[in-house]
Scaffold this active site. Structure first.
Site, PDB file in Angstrom:
ATOM      1  N   ALA A 195       0.832  -1.196   0.000  1.00 11.51           N
ATOM      2  CA  ALA A 195       0.000   0.000   0.000  1.00 11.51           C
ATOM      3  C   ALA A 195       0.869   1.250   0.000  1.00 11.51           C
ATOM      4  O   ALA A 195       1.996   1.241   0.492  1.00 11.51           O
ATOM      5  CB  ALA A 195      -0.916   0.000   1.226  1.00 11.51           C
ATOM      6  N   GLY A 247      -0.062  -5.459   0.274  1.00 14.81           N
ATOM      7  CA  GLY A 247      -1.156  -5.593  -0.687  1.00 14.81           C
ATOM      8  C   GLY A 247      -0.736  -6.253  -1.986  1.00 14.81           C
ATOM      9  O   GLY A 247      -1.541  -6.917  -2.644  1.00 14.81           O
ATOM     10  N   GLU A 299      -0.881  -9.876  -1.356  1.00 10.96           N
ATOM     11  CA  GLU A 299      -2.281 -10.281  -1.292  1.00 10.96           C
ATOM     12  C   GLU A 299      -2.914 -10.349  -2.685  1.00 10.96           C
ATOM     13  O   GLU A 299      -3.732 -11.228  -2.962  1.00 10.96           O
ATOM     14  CB  GLU A 299      -3.054  -9.316  -0.389  1.00 10.96           C
ATOM     15  N   GLU A 348       2.967  -6.126   7.577  1.00 13.15           N
ATOM     16  CA  GLU A 348       2.067  -5.180   8.240  1.00 13.15           C
ATOM     17  C   GLU A 348       2.206  -5.146   9.759  1.00 13.15           C
ATOM     18  O   GLU A 348       2.020  -4.089  10.377  1.00 13.15           O
ATOM     19  CB  GLU A 348       0.607  -5.489   7.860  1.00 13.15           C
TER      20      GLU A 348
END
Length: 301
Positions: A69, A112, A115, A135
């Site tokens: 992110a 992200g 993911e 994270e």
């Protein structure tokens, strides 16, 4: 597409292979709010677009696939901002897309980005690829499905190692533990992804779509329900023109020419339609028609 892509580039070849490129190389292709919206929009469209048969997702540049992110955007978020689940919605669109999706991981796949990769059907990686979910080091956790999908892919023990400790997974290890399909030199990555796409394009399109959903259903249903779903899916496929073409071409020693048609001759280029957010699927065969029922509950059986 109803919107012009700004953070992604899109190319579609005549065979139906769409290459979607995360295009913020100066930010290592990090995802901001617009990027998540565009990803959601693209896969919503691609799910039923007849010109798209398979998707390859990769990143611009030679350093990063998607490096997580955009922290400048994340720093402004409040607790209530995360309840919208924009990342989860976008990645569910990838996971449930009726077309096969290949992640060509060409560098950092952090947060992200990791993911996104694990929401795809296949992951082919370059030798410099690195997966990580860092994270917890920022006082957060993976919020776009990483805690769930990674555990299903590599097991709970390894997933805790990656998520809780923040351990990075190299390209070579990703193949060893089943996270990735193949590791190749970086200059051969897209060629390998295109080779995989060509193999998928040679398969029966209706069979691919149904097989993908039946395999995914195994993650949320017991084996007895999964076996029944498999049996019904096979029954449906045995009534398609593609099945007849596939068997006949094999017996006649020629290349099959699939059309994606049902017994009534109806084209199924867009079939099944988007399955929304349902976690369970079923197939219902009637005497006069074939129906894909995305939200049908297994409990009815």
């Amino acid at each position: 597409l109803s919107m012009e892509l700004q953070n992604f580039k899109l190319e579609i070849d005549p065979q139906g292979c769409a290459v979607l490129v995360a295009n913020r190389p100066e930010k290592l292709n990090a995802m901001n709010d617009l990027s998540w919206r565009e990803l959601n929009e693209f896969f919503t469209w691609a799910d039923t677009a007849p010109e798209v048969k398979v998707v390859i997702l990769t990143g611009a540049g030679d350093k990063a696939f998607i490096a997580g992110a955009d922290l400048n955007s994340m720093a402004k978020k409040k607790s209530t901002d995360c309840l919208g689940g924009s990342g989860q919605r976008a990645l569910e669109k990838i996971e449930t897309c009726s077309k096969p999706v290949i992640a060509a991981v060409n560098g950092y796949a952090f947060g992200g980005g990791c993911e996104i990769a694990i929401a795809c059907d296949f992951r082919v990686v370059s030798e410099n690829a690195i997966f990580a979910l860092p994270e917890t080091g920022l006082g957060l956790l993976p919020g776009a499905g990483g805690t769930q999908r990674l555990t299903r892919l590599i097991g709970m023990g390894r997933a805790k190692d990656v998520i809780l400790l923040g351990r990075k997974i190299s390209a070579q290890e990703s193949v060893q533990i089943g996270l990735a399909t193949k590791c190749v030199p970086q200059d051969g990555l897209m060629a390998e992804a295109q080779k995989m796409a060509a193999k998928l394009l040679a398969k029966g399109p209706v069979a691919l779509r149904i097989a993908k959903r039946v395999v995914q259903a195994s993650m949320s249903a017991g084996q007895d329900v999964g076996m029944l779903t498999e049996m019904l899916a096979l029954s449906v496929l045995c009534s398609t023109e593609d099945k007849a073409e596939g068997v006949n071409s094999f017996l006649e020693k020629r290349t099959p020419n699939y059309c994606g048609r049902s017994p009534e001759g109806k084209l199924h280029q867009n079939w099944p339609e988007s399955a929304g957010t349902s976690k369970t699927t079923a197939l219902s065969a009637k005497a006069d028609e074939l129906v894909w029922m995305p939200a049908f509950s297994f409990e009815v059986w």
